[in-house]
Design a protein around this motif. Sequence first.
Motif, PDB file in Angstrom:
ATOM      1  N   ASN A  81       9.534  -1.349   8.530  1.00  0.00           N
ATOM      2  CA  ASN A  81       8.257  -0.790   9.407  1.00  0.00           C
ATOM      3  C   ASN A  81       7.158  -0.921   8.338  1.00  0.00           C
ATOM      4  OD1 ASN A  81       9.699  -0.553  11.744  1.00  0.00           O
ATOM      5  ND2 ASN A  81       9.940   1.425  11.466  1.00  0.00           N
ATOM      6  N   LEU A  82       7.261  -0.575   7.274  1.00  0.00           N
ATOM      7  CA  LEU A  82       6.112  -0.709   6.263  1.00  0.00           C
ATOM      8  C   LEU A  82       5.569  -2.034   5.979  1.00  0.00           C
ATOM      9  CD1 LEU A  82       4.183   1.298   4.653  1.00  0.00           C
ATOM     10  CD2 LEU A  82       5.903   0.854   2.694  1.00  0.00           C
ATOM     11  N   PHE A  83       6.356  -3.022   5.855  1.00  0.00           N
ATOM     12  CA  PHE A  83       6.075  -4.208   5.794  1.00  0.00           C
ATOM     13  C   PHE A  83       5.271  -5.004   6.858  1.00  0.00           C
ATOM     14  CE2 PHE A  83       8.968  -3.836   1.880  1.00  0.00           C
ATOM     15  CZ  PHE A  83       8.128  -4.148   0.945  1.00  0.00           C
ATOM     16  N   ILE A  84       5.869  -4.713   8.026  1.00  0.00           N
ATOM     17  CA  ILE A  84       5.357  -5.091   9.137  1.00  0.00           C
ATOM     18  C   ILE A  84       3.903  -4.506   9.581  1.00  0.00           C
ATOM     19  CG2 ILE A  84       5.480  -4.842  11.657  1.00  0.00           C
ATOM     20  CD1 ILE A  84       8.562  -4.675  11.275  1.00  0.00           C
ATOM     21  N   TYR A  85       3.820  -3.237   9.100  1.00  0.00           N
ATOM     22  CA  TYR A  85       2.361  -2.802   9.129  1.00  0.00           C
ATOM     23  C   TYR A  85       1.657  -3.503   8.008  1.00  0.00           C
ATOM     24  CZ  TYR A  85      -1.493   0.358   7.841  1.00  0.00           C
ATOM     25  OH  TYR A  85      -2.583   0.559   7.392  1.00  0.00           O
ATOM     26  N   PHE A  86       2.014  -3.751   6.800  1.00  0.00           N
ATOM     27  CA  PHE A  86       1.182  -4.516   5.891  1.00  0.00           C
ATOM     28  C   PHE A  86       1.056  -5.856   6.387  1.00  0.00           C
ATOM     29  CE2 PHE A  86       2.480  -1.346   2.453  1.00  0.00           C
ATOM     30  CZ  PHE A  86       1.400  -0.763   2.267  1.00  0.00           C
ATOM     31  N   GLU A  87       1.941  -6.524   6.802  1.00  0.00           N
ATOM     32  CA  GLU A  87       1.531  -8.061   7.380  1.00  0.00           C
ATOM     33  C   GLU A  87       0.537  -7.973   8.472  1.00  0.00           C
ATOM     34  OE1 GLU A  87       4.524 -11.750   8.019  1.00  0.00           O
ATOM     35  OE2 GLU A  87       4.903  -9.822   9.276  1.00  0.00           O
ATOM     36  N   GLU A  88       0.669  -7.209   9.445  1.00  0.00           N
ATOM     37  CA  GLU A  88      -0.415  -7.038  10.288  1.00  0.00           C
ATOM     38  C   GLU A  88      -1.667  -6.741  10.208  1.00  0.00           C
ATOM     39  OE1 GLU A  88       1.464  -3.938  13.070  1.00  0.00           O
ATOM     40  OE2 GLU A  88       2.732  -5.440  14.054  1.00  0.00           O
ATOM     41  N   ASN A  89      -1.849  -5.726   8.777  1.00  0.00           N
ATOM     42  CA  ASN A  89      -3.202  -5.469   8.148  1.00  0.00           C
ATOM     43  C   ASN A  89      -3.489  -6.143   6.869  1.00  0.00           C
ATOM     44  OD1 ASN A  89      -4.048  -3.071   9.998  1.00  0.00           O
ATOM     45  ND2 ASN A  89      -1.796  -2.994   9.965  1.00  0.00           N
ATOM     46  N   GLN A  90      -2.806  -7.352   6.876  1.00  0.00           N
ATOM     47  CA  GLN A  90      -2.970  -8.150   5.471  1.00  0.00           C
ATOM     48  C   GLN A  90      -4.222  -8.421   4.808  1.00  0.00           C
ATOM     49  OE1 GLN A  90      -1.664 -12.265   5.155  1.00  0.00           O
ATOM     50  NE2 GLN A  90      -0.773 -11.704   7.147  1.00  0.00           N
ATOM     51  N   ILE A  91      -5.111  -8.871   5.829  1.00  0.00           N
ATOM     52  CA  ILE A  91      -6.448  -9.063   5.389  1.00  0.00           C
ATOM     53  C   ILE A  91      -7.284  -7.966   4.945  1.00  0.00           C
ATOM     54  CG2 ILE A  91      -8.667 -10.073   6.213  1.00  0.00           C
ATOM     55  CD1 ILE A  91      -7.320 -11.357   8.204  1.00  0.00           C
ATOM     56  N   PHE A  92      -7.123  -6.551   5.450  1.00  0.00           N
ATOM     57  CA  PHE A  92      -7.875  -5.555   5.093  1.00  0.00           C
ATOM     58  C   PHE A  92      -7.356  -5.141   3.619  1.00  0.00           C
ATOM     59  CE2 PHE A  92      -7.503  -0.947   4.739  1.00  0.00           C
ATOM     60  CZ  PHE A  92      -8.657  -0.580   4.641  1.00  0.00           C
ATOM     61  N   TYR A  93      -5.776  -4.959   3.700  1.00  0.00           N
ATOM     62  CA  TYR A  93      -5.206  -4.874   2.306  1.00  0.00           C
ATOM     63  C   TYR A  93      -5.428  -5.560   1.315  1.00  0.00           C
ATOM     64  CZ  TYR A  93      -3.333  -0.338   4.362  1.00  0.00           C
ATOM     65  OH  TYR A  93      -3.665   0.777   4.908  1.00  0.00           O
ATOM     66  N   ARG A  94      -5.595  -6.797   1.697  1.00  0.00           N
ATOM     67  CA  ARG A  94      -5.914  -7.952   0.646  1.00  0.00           C
ATOM     68  C   ARG A  94      -7.097  -7.817  -0.087  1.00  0.00           C
ATOM     69  NH1 ARG A  94      -5.704 -12.716   3.182  1.00  0.00           N
ATOM     70  NH2 ARG A  94      -3.114 -12.494   3.433  1.00  0.00           N
TER      71      ARG A  94
END
Length: 182
Positions: A81-94
Amino acid sequence: MTGSLITKKKIAKTFKKLVAQIGFEKVTIAKIMQESHMRRQTFYDYFQDKYELVDWIFQQEAIEKIEDNLAYEGWQVIVENLFIYFEENQIFYRRILTFEGQNSFQDYYTQHLKGLIHQVLVVKKQKDKRVDEADRLFLEEFYANAFVSLTTKWIIDGCKIDSHCFAEQMKIAFLMGFEERQ
């Protein structure tokens, strides 16, 4: 949902959008509040600065996937679930992860992962009495830092591996580290 939580979420949503568009360094409180159609002072009613806002966003969105689920979900589900969240929000977190200034995201993420890793190690300790306190603390530190390092690289590289596959690789690496010592 209380009015203050709605206001915080509106500020956070605008901030995430601006970070994705122009980058963390160029986002100012004035820009956030102008885009949110709120007074600048309203920001300071809830957050000290944009670093505290990043912490709040991470706490509200990502950490709840860890801490809120520890009691009833297996760690493997939490990791996925954590990696799904990061993938969905990858531009922000990048954009956030490439910033290495005050209140680094990586430090905050590492601290929260230790809780997840502690949970896994406590279960292991119940099955295997050989995991003593000093080893447990070392393993929490080791795996949290490795997890953050690999997650950071994965996000910065553009999440080229699907989140489900990446989660599976991380789970395998984690499990291999706990195989019986020869």
